[in-house]
Design an enzyme around this catalytic site. Structure first.
Site, PDB file in Angstrom:
ATOM      1  N   ASP A  71       0.843  -1.195   0.000  1.00  0.00           N
ATOM      2  CA  ASP A  71       0.000   0.000   0.000  1.00  0.00           C
ATOM      3  C   ASP A  71       0.881   1.249   0.000  1.00  0.00           C
ATOM      4  OD1 ASP A  71      -2.208   1.940   1.054  1.00  0.00           O
ATOM      5  OD2 ASP A  71      -3.262   0.048   0.745  1.00  0.00           O
ATOM      6  N   ASP A  80       0.141   1.740  18.378  1.00  0.00           N
ATOM      7  CA  ASP A  80      -0.816   0.640  18.276  1.00  0.00           C
ATOM      8  C   ASP A  80      -0.417  -0.372  17.193  1.00  0.00           C
ATOM      9  OD1 ASP A  80      -2.941  -0.341  19.696  1.00  0.00           O
ATOM     10  OD2 ASP A  80      -4.425   1.058  18.883  1.00  0.00           O
ATOM     11  N   ASP A  99      23.583  -5.145   3.384  1.00  0.00           N
ATOM     12  CA  ASP A  99      22.476  -6.098   3.232  1.00  0.00           C
ATOM     13  C   ASP A  99      22.774  -7.309   4.119  1.00  0.00           C
ATOM     14  OD1 ASP A  99      20.417  -7.742   2.493  1.00  0.00           O
ATOM     15  OD2 ASP A  99      21.096  -8.037   0.423  1.00  0.00           O
ATOM     16  N   ASP A 101      21.148  -9.620   5.681  1.00  0.00           N
ATOM     17  CA  ASP A 101      20.582 -10.962   5.466  1.00  0.00           C
ATOM     18  C   ASP A 101      20.728 -11.407   4.014  1.00  0.00           C
ATOM     19  OD1 ASP A 101      18.793  -9.050   4.568  1.00  0.00           O
ATOM     20  OD2 ASP A 101      17.035 -10.262   5.025  1.00  0.00           O
ATOM     21  N   ASN A 103      19.445 -10.578   1.239  1.00  0.00           N
ATOM     22  CA  ASN A 103      18.219 -10.841   0.475  1.00  0.00           C
ATOM     23  C   ASN A 103      18.103  -9.909  -0.726  1.00  0.00           C
ATOM     24  OD1 ASN A 103      17.604  -8.422   1.697  1.00  0.00           O
ATOM     25  ND2 ASN A 103      15.573  -9.070   2.430  1.00  0.00           N
ATOM     26  N   ASP A 107      19.159  -2.877   4.460  1.00  0.00           N
ATOM     27  CA  ASP A 107      18.499  -2.220   5.603  1.00  0.00           C
ATOM     28  C   ASP A 107      16.976  -2.309   5.562  1.00  0.00           C
ATOM     29  OD1 ASP A 107      21.099  -1.602   6.166  1.00  0.00           O
ATOM     30  OD2 ASP A 107      20.935   0.523   5.652  1.00  0.00           O
ATOM     31  N   HIS A 134      -3.344   5.674   4.219  1.00  0.00           N
ATOM     32  CA  HIS A 134      -4.108   4.543   3.694  1.00  0.00           C
ATOM     33  C   HIS A 134      -3.525   3.202   4.130  1.00  0.00           C
ATOM     34  CE1 HIS A 134      -5.922   2.060   0.404  1.00  0.00           C
ATOM     35  NE2 HIS A 134      -6.917   2.912   0.552  1.00  0.00           N
ATOM     36  N   ASN A 148      -3.885  -3.040  24.921  1.00  0.00           N
ATOM     37  CA  ASN A 148      -2.814  -2.137  25.314  1.00  0.00           C
ATOM     38  C   ASN A 148      -3.396  -0.807  25.787  1.00  0.00           C
ATOM     39  OD1 ASN A 148      -3.710  -1.128  22.897  1.00  0.00           O
ATOM     40  ND2 ASN A 148      -1.742  -1.211  21.850  1.00  0.00           N
ATOM     41  N   SER A 305     -11.077  -0.979   0.199  1.00  0.00           N
ATOM     42  CA  SER A 305      -9.720  -0.967   0.760  1.00  0.00           C
ATOM     43  C   SER A 305      -9.719  -1.379   2.215  1.00  0.00           C
ATOM     44  CB  SER A 305      -9.111   0.435   0.662  1.00  0.00           C
ATOM     45  OG  SER A 305      -8.760   0.725  -0.661  1.00  0.00           O
TER      46      SER A 305
END
Ligand code: CA
Ligand code: CA
Ligand code: CA
Length: 447
Positions: A71, A80, A99, A101, A103, A107, A134, A148, A305
């Site tokens: 998105d 939250d 990088d 890991d 992949n 970062d 959004h 929480n 959405s």
């Protein structure tokens, strides 16, 4: 017992279940979340026009499934949301500009920003820079932190949200970037992709990316679109309209139990309804979906959405409860568990709205019970040699072991030769008559 008669393969009631002890969180704005639990809290509301979340939370609340929100990005610092973000530990504890890991992305701690639309530059920070937030809003629907004492709650109380930025601050993006988003999410462990975006133009490359996700056992949830009641069967909206097994296309329902006026639909190409909110002309107010927005706040939005992330969250919870399931079986649980609604009949494949409780429980949502045929009941004559297409209803008395209730149900008989025919039991329950009606094909054998 009818079950062993050889004529009925297996019969299960499909009435709406209510857990005995619904589970309610303490979050301050929970009572505004009618999509999760509609008590009729808004004027003109229809109580229970919701996904039965508290009932489901009596069964399970947490998921370890990674859900990618593709998105505008996500405010991963939102109080939250922060605790429910997917975190790439190697990058979190690794070195900047490395990088860690290996992949292919430097970062990428919370996900990645793939947006190149309108001069936007790609990079490791998928923060949500959109004005209304959004992507952050969608993320909160899936997995805002629960109990929480803050704001809202997600479908999943604990989950791993991967932030994938596709759209720029104006909610626009490129198909080529969407492919990279999907590829990254799949390669980095996301099992559910939540997609609240769409385009009316077919792309073979994008469909290929979704097929590759399918091959990797990944569910792709897609908003049906808000083109003011467009029939997607005639005018497709992608990715929702791709004919891929792993896509769930979602339309939007309202707090007063209607299909949202803006929501696209499709008897073939749209699968399921979920709360999306809408303007309510009766009371001249928006009754949207409350969720998280960037900067630690909350706001109302409406649209398909918002409906899609409910389903994405449901997939994550179903999978957590039933980890042995394939991705297509998870989809079956979600689609077979719907609340069938007259106004969705012919609007989507299931003709129903997401029901989290039944989705999570799957077949287990049907209580153990014993069918007893009353021999003196003239309606209980078994029909043989009837054409499969015939629709039968007969009275059977059954006594539910769980409740001790005796009810009269209307069922169909499945001829013996069609033992392996049919989908999940999925009858229609009429509460006022206390009857369940199945159609042929909705009774099937599991043994
Ligand atoms: Ca990396
Ligand atoms: Ca690094
Ligand atoms: Ca909260």
């Amino acid at each position: 017992m009818i079950k062993s008669s050889g004529d009925i393969m297996y019969v299960e009631p499909n009435f709406k279940l209510k857990a005995l002890f619904p589970t309610f969180p303490n979050d301050t704005r929970f009572d505004e979340l009618w999509g999760l639990h509609n008590t009729g809290q808004n004027e003109d509301a229809v109580a229970d026009a919701d996904i039965d979340a508290p009932e489901a939370w009596d069964i399970a609340t947490d998921s370890d499934v990674v859900v990618a929100v593709i998105d505008t990005g996500v405010d991963y610092t939102h109080p939250d949301l922060a605790g429910n973000m997917w975190v790439n530990e190697a990058e979190l504890t690794g070195d900047p500009n490395v990088d860690d890991d290996v992949n292919g992305y430097m970062d990428d701690v919370y996900g990645y920003d793939f947006c190149t639309y309108n001069g936007h530059t790609r990079g490791p920070d998928p923060y949500d820079d959109s004005y209304i937030g959004h992507g952050t809003h969608c993320a909160g629907i899936i997995g805002a932190g629960v109990n929480n004492g803050l704001g809202v709650v997600g479908v999943c109380w604990n989950v791993k949200i991967m932030a994938i930025k596709l759209l720029d601050a104006s909610y626009e993006g490129l198909t080529s970037d969407a492919i990279d988003c999907i590829d990254y999410a799949v390669e980095n462990g996301a099992k559910v992709l939540s997609n609240s975006w769409g385009v009316g133009v077919y792309s073979q490359a994008l469909e290929d990316a979704i097929e590759a996700a399918d091959a990797n056992g990944v569910i792709v949830v897609a908003a049906a679109g808000n083109y003011y009641g467009n029939n997607n069967d005639e005018y497709p909206v992608y990715p929702a309209s791709y004919e891929c097994d792993n896509i769930i296309s979602v339309l939007a329902t309202t707090h007063n139990d209607e299909i949202a006026g803006y929501s696209d639909y499709g008897p073939i190409s749209v699968d399921i309804g979920a709360p999306g909110g809408s303007y309510d002309y009766e009371i001249e107010k928006y009754v949207g979906i409350l969720s998280t927005v960037p900067g630690g706040g909350y706001d109302y939005l409406d649209g398909t959405s918002m409906a899609a992330p409910y389903v994405a969250g449901a997939c994550a919870l179903v999978w957590a409860v039933n980890p042995q399931l394939s991705h297509l079986e998870v989809i079956d649980y979600v689609l077979n568990g719907v609340d069938k609604l007259d106004y969705l009949n012919g609007k989507c494949v299931t003709g129903g709205r997401l029901n989290l409780l039944r989705a999570v429980k799957g077949k287990a949502s049907f209580p153990n019970f014993t069918l007893t045929q009353e021999n003196d009941d003239p309606d209980c004559v078994l029909p043989f040699n009837e054409a499969l297409s015939n629709y039968h209803t007969y009275n059977i008395h059954w006594d539910a072991n769980d409740t001790g209730d005796t009810n009269v149900v209307l069922v169909d008989y499945l001829p013996e030769e069609t033992e392996y025919y049919g989908s999940e039991p999925n009858g229609t329950y009429n509460a006022s008559e206390n009857k369940v009606t199945w159609e042929i094909g909705n009774i099937s054998s599991y043994s």
